[in-house]
Design a protein around this motif. Structure first.
Motif, PDB file in Angstrom:
ATOM      1  N   SER A  19       0.839  -1.190   0.000  1.00 59.73           N
ATOM      2  CA  SER A  19       0.000   0.000   0.000  1.00 59.73           C
ATOM      3  C   SER A  19       0.875   1.241   0.000  1.00 59.73           C
ATOM      4  O   SER A  19       1.984   1.253   0.538  1.00 59.73           O
ATOM      5  CB  SER A  19      -0.945   0.007   1.202  1.00 59.73           C
ATOM      6  OG  SER A  19      -0.216   0.003   2.396  1.00 59.73           O
ATOM      7  N   LEU A  20       0.337   2.257  -0.637  1.00 59.36           N
ATOM      8  CA  LEU A  20       1.030   3.529  -0.760  1.00 59.36           C
ATOM      9  C   LEU A  20      -0.034   4.599  -0.928  1.00 59.36           C
ATOM     10  O   LEU A  20      -0.821   4.538  -1.885  1.00 59.36           O
ATOM     11  CB  LEU A  20       1.969   3.499  -1.968  1.00 59.36           C
ATOM     12  CG  LEU A  20       2.796   4.732  -2.223  1.00 59.36           C
ATOM     13  CD1 LEU A  20       3.854   4.892  -1.124  1.00 59.36           C
ATOM     14  CD2 LEU A  20       3.485   4.648  -3.568  1.00 59.36           C
ATOM     15  N   ALA A  21      -0.081   5.531  -0.007  1.00 60.52           N
ATOM     16  CA  ALA A  21      -1.045   6.637  -0.061  1.00 60.52           C
ATOM     17  C   ALA A  21      -2.476   6.133  -0.269  1.00 60.52           C
ATOM     18  O   ALA A  21      -3.231   6.690  -1.058  1.00 60.52           O
ATOM     19  CB  ALA A  21      -0.645   7.631  -1.140  1.00 60.52           C
ATOM     20  N   GLY A  22      -2.815   5.035   0.393  1.00 59.28           N
ATOM     21  CA  GLY A  22      -4.182   4.525   0.344  1.00 59.28           C
ATOM     22  C   GLY A  22      -4.531   3.684  -0.865  1.00 59.28           C
ATOM     23  O   GLY A  22      -5.666   3.245  -1.003  1.00 59.28           O
ATOM     24  N   GLU A  23      -3.584   3.441  -1.764  1.00 60.74           N
ATOM     25  CA  GLU A  23      -3.832   2.622  -2.947  1.00 60.74           C
ATOM     26  C   GLU A  23      -3.009   1.352  -2.869  1.00 60.74           C
ATOM     27  O   GLU A  23      -2.001   1.292  -2.169  1.00 60.74           O
ATOM     28  CB  GLU A  23      -3.462   3.383  -4.222  1.00 60.74           C
ATOM     29  CG  GLU A  23      -4.347   4.579  -4.499  1.00 60.74           C
ATOM     30  CD  GLU A  23      -4.031   5.218  -5.843  1.00 60.74           C
ATOM     31  OE1 GLU A  23      -4.222   4.541  -6.865  1.00 60.74           O
ATOM     32  OE2 GLU A  23      -3.589   6.369  -5.854  1.00 60.74           O
ATOM     33  N   ASP A 103       4.355   2.299   2.234  1.00 58.72           N
ATOM     34  CA  ASP A 103       3.671   2.431   3.521  1.00 58.72           C
ATOM     35  C   ASP A 103       3.579   1.102   4.257  1.00 58.72           C
ATOM     36  O   ASP A 103       3.760   1.048   5.468  1.00 58.72           O
ATOM     37  CB  ASP A 103       2.266   3.007   3.332  1.00 58.72           C
ATOM     38  CG  ASP A 103       2.298   4.442   2.829  1.00 58.72           C
ATOM     39  OD1 ASP A 103       3.337   5.104   2.948  1.00 58.72           O
ATOM     40  OD2 ASP A 103       1.260   4.900   2.304  1.00 58.72           O
ATOM     41  N   ALA A 104       3.273   0.029   3.539  1.00 55.63           N
ATOM     42  CA  ALA A 104       3.167  -1.294   4.152  1.00 55.63           C
ATOM     43  C   ALA A 104       3.166  -2.353   3.058  1.00 55.63           C
ATOM     44  O   ALA A 104       2.591  -2.151   1.992  1.00 55.63           O
ATOM     45  CB  ALA A 104       1.890  -1.416   4.973  1.00 55.63           C
ATOM     46  N   VAL A 105       3.835  -3.474   3.331  1.00 53.97           N
ATOM     47  CA  VAL A 105       3.811  -4.610   2.421  1.00 53.97           C
ATOM     48  C   VAL A 105       2.632  -5.483   2.814  1.00 53.97           C
ATOM     49  O   VAL A 105       2.379  -5.702   4.000  1.00 53.97           O
ATOM     50  CB  VAL A 105       5.141  -5.391   2.497  1.00 53.97           C
ATOM     51  CG1 VAL A 105       5.048  -6.712   1.776  1.00 53.97           C
ATOM     52  CG2 VAL A 105       6.275  -4.553   1.920  1.00 53.97           C
ATOM     53  N   SER A 125      -4.070   7.447 -11.050  1.00 57.50           N
ATOM     54  CA  SER A 125      -3.508   8.571 -10.294  1.00 57.50           C
ATOM     55  C   SER A 125      -2.011   8.743 -10.539  1.00 57.50           C
ATOM     56  O   SER A 125      -1.388   9.614  -9.959  1.00 57.50           O
ATOM     57  CB  SER A 125      -3.776   8.374  -8.807  1.00 57.50           C
ATOM     58  OG  SER A 125      -3.170   7.177  -8.372  1.00 57.50           O
ATOM     59  N   ILE A 126      -1.441   7.880 -11.392  1.00 60.32           N
ATOM     60  CA  ILE A 126      -0.020   7.989 -11.732  1.00 60.32           C
ATOM     61  C   ILE A 126       0.126   7.943 -13.253  1.00 60.32           C
ATOM     62  O   ILE A 126      -0.818   7.589 -13.959  1.00 60.32           O
ATOM     63  CB  ILE A 126       0.817   6.865 -11.075  1.00 60.32           C
ATOM     64  CG1 ILE A 126       0.382   5.481 -11.564  1.00 60.32           C
ATOM     65  CG2 ILE A 126       0.745   6.959  -9.561  1.00 60.32           C
ATOM     66  CD1 ILE A 126       1.271   4.358 -11.069  1.00 60.32           C
ATOM     67  N   LEU A 143      -2.765  -1.999  -9.166  1.00 60.42           N
ATOM     68  CA  LEU A 143      -1.927  -1.445 -10.232  1.00 60.42           C
ATOM     69  C   LEU A 143      -0.599  -2.179 -10.259  1.00 60.42           C
ATOM     70  O   LEU A 143       0.145  -2.170  -9.277  1.00 60.42           O
ATOM     71  CB  LEU A 143      -1.704   0.047  -9.999  1.00 60.42           C
ATOM     72  CG  LEU A 143      -2.957   0.920 -10.046  1.00 60.42           C
ATOM     73  CD1 LEU A 143      -2.609   2.366  -9.701  1.00 60.42           C
ATOM     74  CD2 LEU A 143      -3.625   0.847 -11.400  1.00 60.42           C
ATOM     75  N   LEU A 144      -0.312  -2.831 -11.380  1.00 63.62           N
ATOM     76  CA  LEU A 144       0.940  -3.569 -11.553  1.00 63.62           C
ATOM     77  C   LEU A 144       1.968  -2.608 -12.139  1.00 63.62           C
ATOM     78  O   LEU A 144       1.790  -2.114 -13.259  1.00 63.62           O
ATOM     79  CB  LEU A 144       0.723  -4.766 -12.479  1.00 63.62           C
ATOM     80  CG  LEU A 144      -0.453  -5.692 -12.134  1.00 63.62           C
ATOM     81  CD1 LEU A 144      -0.603  -6.787 -13.179  1.00 63.62           C
ATOM     82  CD2 LEU A 144      -0.284  -6.267 -10.744  1.00 63.62           C
TER      83      LEU A 144
END
Length: 171
Positions: A19-23, A103-105, A125-126, A143-144
């Protein structure tokens, strides 16, 4: 945009999700060397903003990229579950090793090629070229990431160049 190698070969692939910024994002496990707990970084002057610093990994200096900054979001705040995912980036010649701050694995998952779609031209978003595909996992999208594009050393180096000042048109 080409799909991950597994989709072309018809074989399921395994991905590390995080996870990163909620995604939720994923990287193919063949690119991952290890996962370490987040620890202090040594900042290096004149680096691109996304390069948060370097770590010493068994005697090797490894740059650490903040994916949130790379994706144009606010910097990640180091928390209790923050990790650095050590990845090997294949760029045709060398295969440099970089750390990616997340943020977390979450987990390693297998995504069959039939559950992987191309990245859409809208709604992500990217930047689209950072996305190798979108996996459908348990009713949600993952997202891969295309590691070689997301962590392109050439592009990161360009971000570190100071803007040219005082350059005027001769016309």
């Amino acid at each position: 945009m080409s799909l991950p190698n597994s989709a072309a070969s018809g074989l399921p692939s395994q991905y590390l999700t995080f996870s990163l910024a909620g995604e939720t994002f994923a990287i193919g496990i063949l690119s991952i060397k290890e996962i370490i707990q987040f620890r202090g970084l040594t900042e290096v002057p004149m680096m691109p903003r996304a390069v948060r610093g370097v770590i010493n990994l068994r005697g090797a200096v490894v740059p650490v990229i903040d994916l949130a900054l790379r994706f144009g979001k606010p910097a990640s705040a180091a928390g209790r579950r923050s990790c650095i995912v050590i990845v090997e980036v294949s760029d045709g010649g060398d295969s440099p090793v970089l750390g990616v701050m997340v943020d977390a694995v979450s987990e390693v998952i297998e995504i069959p090629p039939s559950e992987i779609e191309e990245a859409p031209n809208f709604g992500a978003s990217i930047r689209r070229e950072f996305i190798a595909g979108i996996g459908k996992v348990r009713g949600k999208f993952v997202l891969l990431l295309d590691v070689s594009r997301t962590l392109s050393l050439d592009e990161l180096a360009e971000l570190a160049l100071p803007p040219q000042e005082g350059v005027l048109d001769a016309a």
